[in-house]
Design a protein around this motif. Structure first.
Motif, PDB file in Angstrom:
ATOM      1  N   HIS A  86       0.913  -1.370   0.028  1.00 25.21           N
ATOM      2  CA  HIS A  86      -0.042  -0.200   0.151  1.00 25.21           C
ATOM      3  C   HIS A  86       0.925   1.325   0.228  1.00 25.21           C
ATOM      4  CE1 HIS A  86      -2.591  -3.198   1.649  1.00 25.21           C
ATOM      5  NE2 HIS A  86      -3.593  -2.523   1.256  1.00 25.21           N
ATOM      6  N   LEU A  87       0.589   2.173  -0.679  1.00 26.78           N
ATOM      7  CA  LEU A  87       1.094   3.507  -0.689  1.00 26.78           C
ATOM      8  C   LEU A  87       0.467   4.609   0.082  1.00 26.78           C
ATOM      9  CD1 LEU A  87       3.389   5.459  -1.595  1.00 26.78           C
ATOM     10  CD2 LEU A  87       1.970   5.965  -3.771  1.00 26.78           C
ATOM     11  N   VAL A  88       0.679   5.226   1.048  1.00 23.01           N
ATOM     12  CA  VAL A  88      -0.022   6.341   1.572  1.00 23.01           C
ATOM     13  C   VAL A  88       0.387   7.513   0.962  1.00 23.01           C
ATOM     14  CG1 VAL A  88      -0.583   7.461   3.843  1.00 23.01           C
ATOM     15  CG2 VAL A  88      -0.344   4.913   3.758  1.00 23.01           C
ATOM     16  N   ALA A  89      -0.530   8.091   0.294  1.00 23.05           N
ATOM     17  CA  ALA A  89      -0.194   9.438  -0.377  1.00 23.05           C
ATOM     18  C   ALA A  89      -1.115  10.697   0.358  1.00 23.05           C
ATOM     19  CB  ALA A  89      -0.407   9.238  -1.776  1.00 23.05           C
ATOM     20  N   ASN A  90      -0.297  11.759   0.367  1.00 19.72           N
ATOM     21  CA  ASN A  90      -0.915  13.101   0.795  1.00 19.72           C
ATOM     22  C   ASN A  90      -0.694  13.938  -0.438  1.00 19.72           C
ATOM     23  OD1 ASN A  90      -1.731  14.633   2.858  1.00 19.72           O
ATOM     24  ND2 ASN A  90      -0.051  15.706   3.110  1.00 19.72           N
ATOM     25  N   CYS A  91      -0.502  13.476  -1.878  1.00 19.47           N
ATOM     26  CA  CYS A  91      -0.734  14.167  -2.782  1.00 19.47           C
ATOM     27  C   CYS A  91      -0.573  13.164  -4.009  1.00 19.47           C
ATOM     28  CB  CYS A  91       0.293  15.199  -3.156  1.00 19.47           C
ATOM     29  SG  CYS A  91       1.760  14.755  -3.554  1.00 19.47           S
ATOM     30  N   THR A  92      -1.267  13.645  -5.271  1.00 23.40           N
ATOM     31  CA  THR A  92      -1.165  12.797  -6.435  1.00 23.40           C
ATOM     32  C   THR A  92       0.044  12.994  -7.462  1.00 23.40           C
ATOM     33  OG1 THR A  92      -2.546  14.272  -7.592  1.00 23.40           O
ATOM     34  CG2 THR A  92      -3.581  12.512  -6.282  1.00 23.40           C
ATOM     35  N   MET A 125      -3.595   5.143  -0.683  1.00 27.55           N
ATOM     36  CA  MET A 125      -4.448   5.229   0.270  1.00 27.55           C
ATOM     37  C   MET A 125      -4.621   6.758   1.048  1.00 27.55           C
ATOM     38  SD  MET A 125      -5.817   2.183   0.278  1.00 27.55           S
ATOM     39  CE  MET A 125      -6.914   2.621   1.542  1.00 27.55           C
ATOM     40  N   LYS A 126      -5.478   7.083   1.676  1.00 31.90           N
ATOM     41  CA  LYS A 126      -5.291   8.448   2.398  1.00 31.90           C
ATOM     42  C   LYS A 126      -4.807   7.977   3.680  1.00 31.90           C
ATOM     43  CE  LYS A 126      -9.486  10.270   0.027  1.00 31.90           C
ATOM     44  NZ  LYS A 126     -10.766  10.663   0.476  1.00 31.90           N
ATOM     45  N   PRO A 127      -4.279   9.153   4.341  1.00 29.99           N
ATOM     46  CA  PRO A 127      -3.629   9.044   5.812  1.00 29.99           C
ATOM     47  C   PRO A 127      -4.767   8.587   6.687  1.00 29.99           C
ATOM     48  CG  PRO A 127      -2.920  10.729   4.748  1.00 29.99           C
ATOM     49  CD  PRO A 127      -3.727  10.527   3.835  1.00 29.99           C
ATOM     50  N   GLU A 128      -6.073   9.094   6.479  1.00 30.22           N
ATOM     51  CA  GLU A 128      -7.197   8.641   7.080  1.00 30.22           C
ATOM     52  C   GLU A 128      -7.318   7.236   7.499  1.00 30.22           C
ATOM     53  OE1 GLU A 128      -7.192  10.870   5.128  1.00 30.22           O
ATOM     54  OE2 GLU A 128      -7.530  12.953   5.938  1.00 30.22           O
ATOM     55  N   TRP A 129      -6.830   6.336   6.577  1.00 31.07           N
ATOM     56  CA  TRP A 129      -7.021   4.918   6.405  1.00 31.07           C
ATOM     57  C   TRP A 129      -6.309   4.589   7.819  1.00 31.07           C
ATOM     58  CZ3 TRP A 129      -2.839   1.463   4.514  1.00 31.07           C
ATOM     59  CH2 TRP A 129      -3.193  -0.029   4.753  1.00 31.07           C
ATOM     60  N   ILE A 130      -5.083   5.021   8.074  1.00 33.69           N
ATOM     61  CA  ILE A 130      -4.346   4.410   9.170  1.00 33.69           C
ATOM     62  C   ILE A 130      -5.020   4.959  10.542  1.00 33.69           C
ATOM     63  CG2 ILE A 130      -2.214   4.707  10.493  1.00 33.69           C
ATOM     64  CD1 ILE A 130      -0.845   5.136   7.672  1.00 33.69           C
ATOM     65  N   TYR A 131      -5.649   6.246  10.491  1.00 32.31           N
ATOM     66  CA  TYR A 131      -6.126   6.689  11.671  1.00 32.31           C
ATOM     67  C   TYR A 131      -7.586   5.853  12.063  1.00 32.31           C
ATOM     68  CZ  TYR A 131      -3.034  10.736  11.582  1.00 32.31           C
ATOM     69  OH  TYR A 131      -2.095  11.736  11.615  1.00 32.31           O
ATOM     70  N   LYS A 132      -8.131   5.618  10.997  1.00 32.01           N
ATOM     71  CA  LYS A 132      -9.618   4.910  11.263  1.00 32.01           C
ATOM     72  C   LYS A 132      -9.256   3.496  11.486  1.00 32.01           C
ATOM     73  CE  LYS A 132     -12.480   8.202  10.353  1.00 32.01           C
ATOM     74  NZ  LYS A 132     -13.522   8.651  11.443  1.00 32.01           N
ATOM     75  N   ALA A 133      -8.261   2.876  11.043  1.00 31.77           N
ATOM     76  CA  ALA A 133      -7.820   1.471  11.552  1.00 31.77           C
ATOM     77  C   ALA A 133      -7.074   1.545  12.890  1.00 31.77           C
ATOM     78  CB  ALA A 133      -6.731   0.885  10.514  1.00 31.77           C
ATOM     79  N   TRP A 134      -6.718   2.546  13.485  1.00 29.49           N
ATOM     80  CA  TRP A 134      -6.263   2.691  14.608  1.00 29.49           C
ATOM     81  C   TRP A 134      -7.483   2.861  15.651  1.00 29.49           C
ATOM     82  CZ3 TRP A 134      -2.422   1.149  17.830  1.00 29.49           C
ATOM     83  CH2 TRP A 134      -2.381   1.777  19.039  1.00 29.49           C
ATOM     84  N   GLU A 135      -8.325   3.785  15.095  1.00 30.23           N
ATOM     85  CA  GLU A 135      -9.546   3.619  16.325  1.00 30.23           C
ATOM     86  C   GLU A 135     -10.591   2.232  16.220  1.00 30.23           C
ATOM     87  OE1 GLU A 135     -12.144   6.521  14.562  1.00 30.23           O
ATOM     88  OE2 GLU A 135     -10.793   8.256  14.574  1.00 30.23           O
ATOM     89  N   ARG A 136     -10.393   1.587  15.511  1.00 30.14           N
ATOM     90  CA  ARG A 136     -10.877  -0.088  15.441  1.00 30.14           C
ATOM     91  C   ARG A 136      -9.689  -0.942  16.076  1.00 30.14           C
ATOM     92  NH1 ARG A 136     -14.236  -0.914  10.179  1.00 30.14           N
ATOM     93  NH2 ARG A 136     -14.930  -2.867  11.476  1.00 30.14           N
ATOM     94  N   ARG A 137      -9.017  -0.561  16.529  1.00 30.29           N
ATOM     95  CA  ARG A 137      -7.702  -1.397  17.141  1.00 30.29           C
ATOM     96  C   ARG A 137      -8.376  -2.755  17.972  1.00 30.29           C
ATOM     97  NH1 ARG A 137      -7.278   3.534  19.533  1.00 30.29           N
ATOM     98  NH2 ARG A 137      -6.709   3.768  21.760  1.00 30.29           N
ATOM     99  N   ASN A 138      -9.077  -2.325  18.873  1.00 25.18           N
ATOM    100  CA  ASN A 138      -9.686  -3.325  19.760  1.00 25.18           C
ATOM    101  C   ASN A 138     -10.646  -4.278  19.232  1.00 25.18           C
ATOM    102  OD1 ASN A 138      -8.334  -2.380  22.248  1.00 25.18           O
ATOM    103  ND2 ASN A 138      -9.498  -0.539  22.309  1.00 25.18           N
ATOM    104  N   GLU A 139     -11.002  -4.189  18.039  1.00 24.57           N
ATOM    105  CA  GLU A 139     -12.209  -5.180  17.372  1.00 24.57           C
ATOM    106  C   GLU A 139     -11.372  -6.359  17.037  1.00 24.57           C
ATOM    107  OE1 GLU A 139     -14.157  -3.395  14.175  1.00 24.57           O
ATOM    108  OE2 GLU A 139     -14.572  -1.365  15.296  1.00 24.57           O
ATOM    109  N   GLN A 140     -12.081  -7.386  17.417  1.00 25.98           N
ATOM    110  CA  GLN A 140     -11.499  -8.811  17.272  1.00 25.98           C
ATOM    111  C   GLN A 140     -11.577  -9.168  15.811  1.00 25.98           C
ATOM    112  OE1 GLN A 140     -10.183 -10.102  19.936  1.00 25.98           O
ATOM    113  NE2 GLN A 140      -9.687 -11.963  19.307  1.00 25.98           N
ATOM    114  N   ASP A 141     -10.596  -9.792  15.008  1.00 22.45           N
ATOM    115  CA  ASP A 141     -10.406 -10.171  13.717  1.00 22.45           C
ATOM    116  C   ASP A 141     -10.714  -9.049  12.856  1.00 22.45           C
ATOM    117  OD1 ASP A 141     -10.387 -12.575  14.659  1.00 22.45           O
ATOM    118  OD2 ASP A 141     -12.739 -12.983  14.688  1.00 22.45           O
TER     119      ASP A 141
END
Length: 919
Positions: A216-222, A238-254
């Motif tokens: 995956h490439l995390v890009a802040n510009c095109t 991917m947008k940077p928000e992908w990482i932040y949203k994944a971290w918000e769901r860090r406690n979800e199983q599977d």
């Protein structure tokens, strides 16, 4: 991930490794030759140590966590072995390993940082479980390079029965485990550090340089090289928000950050940071493309705005830009627009740059058919020569040309009159089916005297060849790319959707390829005694097997295409790109897929026509009857569940409205497409000025004229009264007889006119039918396109537009100047009366009732008067065999009375009709 922490020694030894030299189980190997030691060998040399799990503060209070730890018996432990190399050399070889060790010591709880010193011992491999990776205890543990994992890792390992994983960095969860990320376009170091830290906490790996291992490439510009490489390799951006949203769901199983449903929400849209404008498109197309642009993260501005980054040009319409574009503006073809949506990433502009067409303008061809002399005889002679030329050059070669000529045609002898210029579909990509690559035997001589049976057999082969090419287009242009693995941006459609859309098309293609090959061999080695019916009987079982699964679910296939096109922009772009290719003839996928539904009825009609031109003593006569019967069985099996009540009702309405309409118009596969009101402009199909109604069906054209007088109403046996038939049947013409459609140019003397060049099987020459449209609801251009589309469907051609040609009205003596004048109407009325009288006194086999009706119609001025004795005398002599008949008409009015005698010389020939009996 530095290797500076490697332990060095002058003697060979094994030791626990500093965890900082590992990176999420991915071994960093030096440039020197490195030997990877086996786990069993390392375990033999390892000192005896204990493994221990320590629950820090709140973690020790979680009952679920404690129960999960009780089920985990193994953890991964890093081990290194350093050996001194050959004497006199200072370099060393490093062996890194991760071994599984049993957890013998029960877990320990730690309440404060002060307890850390008592727990930290080289005799133990400690793993600290921390609930919060932001508090002070975590920071202290991190500074001292201890192994730290989060509760989700414990729960995940307990659920899957896996050992506790090793990571050189704190590992809170495994939602990004095995993902390799690269970053581009970030200017602020703090933001980048924060994102990299979160990725490590979720088990991801970071690479500074982009390579094929990056997932995956995390890009802040095109912009930038990394972005272009990712697009070319099909790597998700991917947008940077992908990482932040994944971290918000860090406690979800599977939970996994790379799952499509979650990842697609944060992909960089194709037109991010792009401002587009569109040139050369219709209002409807422009609106659609602007909506697509906004859906894909872009913005739109009018053409010429300096803020625009891209100008999308319809290259087939725009020949020159209205302004000089700036250097920063990308001027690209529309293929870049749809290609970007299909790839789900902004495509490179250099491949799609618009270039101004430098080709010289096409010279206006001087029509060889123009009739400018006042001599009417000369005009007729030239018109006769024109039709003769059409007759000679309309005949198609039995082996269609494989090369596709230019789609642009001008009205000239070489293009308008030569139907062989109509291009055939050709597949020049992918794995071309054998039937498409097999060369036709063009060198085979054509019989000098072409029989009617050979002509129909040739048409059967031509349509079969065209049909096979269209099936190959469907498979190679649409189905194969959609089923291809490793598509950029992921699969466009799900496998079940592809199966629903295409069904048994490959099986149908295989059967018809064999039929086409057999027909080609028969045509090449033609003999009147050869059987065509045997070919279709041979494959009748295959037709029964392959057609019903497709035809019965065609409506579902059509609905799936419409639904996916609305819901999936990538599929919409995929269709836009491929439907614009010449192989499709600018037809949609739905229009191409309807061909199998129409093919078998078309074959049955051709076989029936072939049977009519087969001698009784020919053995193929009975074989053709069996073949037609087998096809009817297939169609009956198919059509049982496909009858449409409304379509059949429309056909019945036509039958009741048209007096004398053929019964064979009623067919389960036939549907009414359009009704057009016209006026005849020539001698065919009826007199000039007659009001003619054209009923376009999917495979034929019903031609009817307006009745001069309605006789009465129709009452069915059930007592229902229907309105009288207002139209009179002239001819039911199969669309395959239409060879050309002429769009008559607008002039002062000619408005809204068109013509059809038809070739009836009973005629030796082509017949020209010219009409003027009277209805303003349907534009002439739309009507002609619709007509050509269904003609192309009938003869199995993909490019319907090649059937339309523009023509000057003078070339074919077509004009509409006097159609509405009083003198013209009076002239037509006199001509109608004259024809009725002539027919009434002819000695052809005309029923007496029809003669009386014609006679009564001619007495237009008689009001409320019964026939006189003289009238009866005339009627009694109608059946006479004399060569001269004298009719005595008595006409009375309020002011004038006179007696009129008409002497009509009648033909005594048998039949009393011209040989040209088509109309």
């Amino acid at each position: 991930m530095a290797d500076s922490s490697v332990l060095t020694s002058t003697i060979e030894r094994t030791s626990l490794a500093d965890s900082s030299i590992f990176d999420s189980k991915v071994t960093e190997i030096s440039k020197e030759n490195v030997l990877i030691g086996s786990a069993s060998y390392v375990e033999e040399e390892m000192p005896q140590i204990e493994t221990r799990v320590i629950l820090v503060q709140e973690a020790g209070k979680q009952e679920e966590l404690i129960q999960a730890l009780k089920t985990i018996k193994i953890m991964e432990v890093p081990v290194i072995k350093i050996r001194e190399s050959c004497p006199g050399k200072s370099d060393e070889k490093l062996i890194k390993s991760v071994v599984n060790m049993e957890i013998k010591v029960p877990f320990v709880k730690m309440e404060s940082v002060e307890e850390l010193e008592s727990l930290d011992s080289p005799e133990f491999e400690n793993v600290f479980i921390v609930m919060d990776f932001q508090d002070s205890v975590f920071n202290e543990l991190y500074k001292t390079d201890h192994r730290i994992i989060g509760p989700p890792v414990i729960l995940n390992c307990a659920q899957k029965g896996e050992p506790l994983p090793f990571s050189c960095r704190p590992l809170y969860c495994t939602s990004m485990m095995n993902l390799v990320l690269c970053f581009t376009g970030f200017r602020k170091k703090e933001e980048l550090v924060r994102l990299v830290t979160l990725v490590h906490h979720m088990g991801g790996i970071i690479r500074k340089d982009f390579n094929s291992k990056v997932t995956h490439l995390v890009a802040n510009c095109t912009q930038g090289e990394k972005f272009r490489i990712a697009v070319s390799l099909g790597t998700p951006i991917m947008k940077p928000e992908w990482i932040y949203k994944a971290w918000e769901r860090r406690n979800e199983q599977d939970f996994c950050a790379s799952v499509d449903d979650f990842r697609n929400e944060f992909k960089v849209p194709p037109f991010q940071d792009c401002i587009l404008s569109f040139l050369g498109f219709s209002d409807e197309e422009k609106t659609n493309m602007e909506e697509m642009t906004e859906m894909q993260g872009g913005n739109c501005l009018p053409v010429g705005d300096e803020r625009c980054t891209h100008l999308i040009v319809e290259e087939n319409i725009v020949k020159e830009l209205p302004f000089e574009p700036s250097k920063k503006l990308y001027v690209v073809k529309q293929e870049w627009f749809w290609g970007s949506i299909q790839m789900d990433a902004r495509a490179g502009e250099t491949m799609y740059l618009y270039e101004k067409a430098n080709t010289p303008e096409l010279k206006k061809s001087v029509s060889l058919l123009s009739l400018n002399t006042p001599n009417s005889n000369r005009k007729r002679r030239r018109l006769k020569e024109t039709l003769a030329q059409l007759s000679r050059e309309t005949d198609m070669s039995p082996f269609p040309p494989r090369k596709r000529p230019s789609a642009e045609h001008s009205l000239s002898i070489g293009s308008l009159l030569d139907i062989s210029n109509t291009p055939e579909s050709s597949i020049n990509y992918g794995e071309t089916p054998k039937s498409c690559t097999k060369s036709s035997k063009n060198s085979t001589p054509v019989p000098s005297k072409q029989s009617a049976r050979w002509q129909v057999a040739k048409e059967l082969y031509q349509t079969e060849s065209n049909y096979v090419n269209i099936l190959a287009t469907i498979i190679q242009l649409f189905q194969v790319p959609l089923e291809e693995e490793g598509q950029r941006g992921g699969p466009i459609l799900a496998p079940e959707e592809i199966k629903t859309i295409f069904g048994s098309i490959p099986d149908i293609f295989d059967v018809h390829t064999k039929i086409k090959d057999d027909l080609e061999d028969l045509i090449v080695n033609w003999d009147e005694s050869k059987s065509i019916g045997d070919i279709f009987l041979k494959y009748s079982k295959d037709l029964v097997k392959t057609y019903p699964p497709f035809v019965n679910f065609f409506e579902m296939s059509k609905e799936t295409i419409i639904k996916c096109e609305k819901q999936k922009p990538r599929f919409h772009a995929f269709l836009k790109i491929n439907q614009a290719k010449p192989e499709c003839g600018r037809q949609s996928l739905v229009e191409l897929l309807i061909r199998p539904v129409q093919r078998l009825p078309s074959v049955a009609l051709l076989l029936n026509d072939l049977k009519k031109h087969t001698a009784e003593e020919n053995p193929d006569k009975s074989t053709l009857e069996k073949a037609i019967g087998s096809l009817k069985e297939v169609m009956t099996h198919i059509n049982e569940d496909k009858r449409k009540t409304e379509a059949q009702k429309q056909i019945f309405d036509v039958v009741y409205e048209v007096d004398g309409c053929p019964a064979n118009l009623l067919s389960s596969h036939r549907s009414l497409v359009q009704r057009v009101e016209t006026i005849s402009l020539g001698e065919h199909p009826c007199d000039r000025g007659e009001q003619v109604t054209l009923f376009l069906f999917n495979d034929c054209l019903e031609i009817a004229r307006k009745r001069h007088k309605v006789i009465g109403t129709f009452r069915s046996p059930h007592g229902h009264t229907r309105p009288p038939a207002s139209l009179k049947h002239i001819h039911l013409m199969p669309l395959s007889q239409i060879k050309k459609v002429l769009d008559i140019r607008e002039t002062e003397d000619c408005h809204n006119a068109f013509a059809l060049l038809v070739r009836p099987p009973t005629e030796r020459a082509n017949v020209l039918l010219s009409f003027q449209m009277t209805s303003e609801e349907l534009p002439k251009e739309n009507w002609l396109k619709m007509l050509c589309r269904h003609v192309a469907n009938t003869i199995c051609k993909a490019d319907a537009e090649n059937l339309i040609y523009s023509a000057d009205p003078e070339s074919f003596e077509v004009n509409t100047k006097d159609m509405d004048s009083t003198l013209s109407r009076a002239s037509r009325a006199i001509k109608k009366t004259s024809k009725k009288v002539t027919r009434a006194f002819s000695f052809s086999k005309t029923p007496k009732r029809a003669l009386r009706r014609a006679l009564m119609t001619s007495q237009s001025s008689v009001e409320g008067r019964s026939p006189s004795s003289n009238d009866k005398h005339v009627m009694s002599r109608l059946s006479s065999t004399s060569s001269l008949a004298i009719a005595h008409f008595v006409s009375t009015s309020n002011t004038v009375g006179f007696t009129k005698y008409a002497y009509v010389q009648c033909s005594n020939s048998t039949g009393g009709r011209s040989q040209n009996s088509w109309f």
